[in-house]
Write an enzyme that holds these catalytic residues in place. Structure first.
Site, PDB file in Angstrom:
ATOM      1  N   SER A   9       0.875  -1.170   0.000  1.00 28.97           N
ATOM      2  CA  SER A   9       0.000   0.000   0.000  1.00 28.97           C
ATOM      3  C   SER A   9       0.912   1.219   0.000  1.00 28.97           C
ATOM      4  CB  SER A   9      -0.925  -0.008   1.218  1.00 28.97           C
ATOM      5  OG  SER A   9      -0.192  -0.263   2.394  1.00 28.97           O
ATOM      6  N   GLU A  11       1.264   5.507   0.760  1.00 30.05           N
ATOM      7  CA  GLU A  11       0.678   6.658   1.466  1.00 30.05           C
ATOM      8  C   GLU A  11       1.056   7.982   0.805  1.00 30.05           C
ATOM      9  OE1 GLU A  11       0.970   6.464   5.795  1.00 30.05           O
ATOM     10  OE2 GLU A  11       1.695   8.532   5.785  1.00 30.05           O
ATOM     11  N   ASP A 102      -1.002  13.931  16.269  1.00 28.75           N
ATOM     12  CA  ASP A 102      -0.137  14.794  17.080  1.00 28.75           C
ATOM     13  C   ASP A 102      -0.527  16.231  16.788  1.00 28.75           C
ATOM     14  OD1 ASP A 102       1.633  12.903  18.269  1.00 28.75           O
ATOM     15  OD2 ASP A 102       2.547  12.628  16.295  1.00 28.75           O
ATOM     16  N   PHE A 213      12.524  13.958  10.549  1.00 26.59           N
ATOM     17  CA  PHE A 213      11.352  13.088  10.750  1.00 26.59           C
ATOM     18  C   PHE A 213      11.612  12.093  11.880  1.00 26.59           C
ATOM     19  CE2 PHE A 213       9.624  13.159   6.096  1.00 26.59           C
ATOM     20  CZ  PHE A 213       9.215  14.466   6.291  1.00 26.59           C
ATOM     21  N   HIS A 263       3.991  -0.992   3.536  1.00 25.99           N
ATOM     22  CA  HIS A 263       3.248   0.259   3.361  1.00 25.99           C
ATOM     23  C   HIS A 263       4.287   1.353   3.134  1.00 25.99           C
ATOM     24  CE1 HIS A 263      -0.058   3.166   4.132  1.00 25.99           C
ATOM     25  NE2 HIS A 263       0.844   3.876   4.771  1.00 25.99           N
TER      26      HIS A 263
END
Ligand code: FAD
Length: 284
Positions: A9, A11, A102, A213, A263
């Site tokens: 998958s 994103e 968040d 990140f 993913h």
């Protein structure tokens, strides 16, 4: 080990401009060649990207692909979430990625509006109470522990709570240490939880972005990878080539070791994900 297609998958984040939306269409067109099971679209905590998430998801669905909106609960009211769920249901969306989210700093220490949703398990229970079995729900999992968790054991129990609340499957935070993933899955199984735990994969394309990140989300960049990336300086071609090598090897190990799927956190780019998948030699 050979696996069927469709075990990946991909994103995206919702583009902010018409130009970004057009670029994402081009990216999507390239990524469909991988035959992903679905595309997911992130959601800014507190609803900050609500319209962009919805527009992107419905556009992907109109193109004939499965689209899964992310939905976070922190800073959102039950009424606003109820309305979003009803809207997705009316449009035939069947899959959600359900998160706490968040909030940006400045929203208060707990991050949540008092008395409302504090944790993702509460959102998942709410979705089940409101919509029964309509949605397939994916929850987040953290092989290297969520940065705010008090201990790995407490974090594992938080994850188990989400499955007991009704999550069908999980997607992990990204990581570069395959053992952390395998150990996490073992621990989950020992808790009697048998949902698929899909590995979240972050391609490496930019050193400073990756470090930023990772500081935020608690993902560990192994020392040897950090040192190697730093040694390339501004040589972005070498960073990208090394990133593809390292992440392809990670993905191969995960799939060979039994990970049910990958993913990809694509950051709205096609090239890194395509390069990694090309190196997986029929595993996907
Ligand atoms: P939770 O499962 O609620 O966990 C949050 C923390 O609280 C953990 O430390 C957990 O151990 C602890 N905890 C949980 N329950 C309890 C309890 N009952 N008592 C005490 N402590 C508890 N963020 C966005 O804003 N938008 C997105 O679209 C988005 N997509 C994501 C997709 C994936 C696949 C992943 C892995 C993350 C994504 N995130 C997104 C980030 C996510 O919102 C953050 O990691 C957030 O800090 C935690 O979300 P969660 O759903 O895992 O929260």
């Amino acid at each position: 080990m050979s696996l069927q297609k469709n075990n990946i998958s991909i994103e995206f984040f919702p583009p902010k401009t018409a130009e970004g939306a057009e670029k994402l269409r081009i990216v999507r067109n390239k990524l469909v060649t991988l035959q992903p099971k679905y595309f997911s679209v992130t959601f800014g905590a507190g609803g900050s990207t609500q319209q962009g998430t919805r527009d992107t998801v419905l556009e992907i669905q109109r193109e004939g692909f499965e689209a899964a909106p992310h939905l976070s609960c922190v800073g959102s009211s039950p009424d606003s979430l109820r309305a979003i769920l009803a809207d997705y249901k009316a449009h035939g969306i069947r899959r959600l990625v359900a998160l706490r989210g968040d909030l940006p700093s400045g929203y208060g220490a707990s991050g949540a509006t008092s008395g409302e949703f504090r944790y993702a398990n509460e959102l998942i229970a709410f979705i089940r109470a409101e919509t029964g079995d309509w949605f397939h729900i994916e929850a987040a999992a953290y092989p290297e522990m969520h940065p705010q968790a008090k201990s790995p054991q407490q974090d594992l129990h938080s994850f188990v709570r989400k499955v007991h609340a009704g999550a069908n499957a999980a997607i992990t935070q990204y990581f570069y240490n395959a053992d952390a993933y395998f150990r996490f899955v073992d621990a989950v199984r020992k808790e009697g939880v048998d949902v698929p735990v899909v590995a979240g994969i972050m391609p490496i394309t930019n050193y400073s972005q990756l470090m930023r990140f990772s500081d935020m989300c608690g993902a560990e960049i192994p020392r040897w990878i950090r040192l190697k990336l730093a040694s390339f300086g501004d040589d972005s071609e070498s960073i990208k080539a090394f990133g593809v090598d390292v992440v392809t090897e990670l993905c191969a190990r995960l799939l060979d070791g039994g990970a049910p799927g990958l993913h990809f956190y694509s950051l709205n780019q096609s090239v890194p994900t395509l390069a990694i998948c090309a190196g997986l030699n029929g595993r996907i």
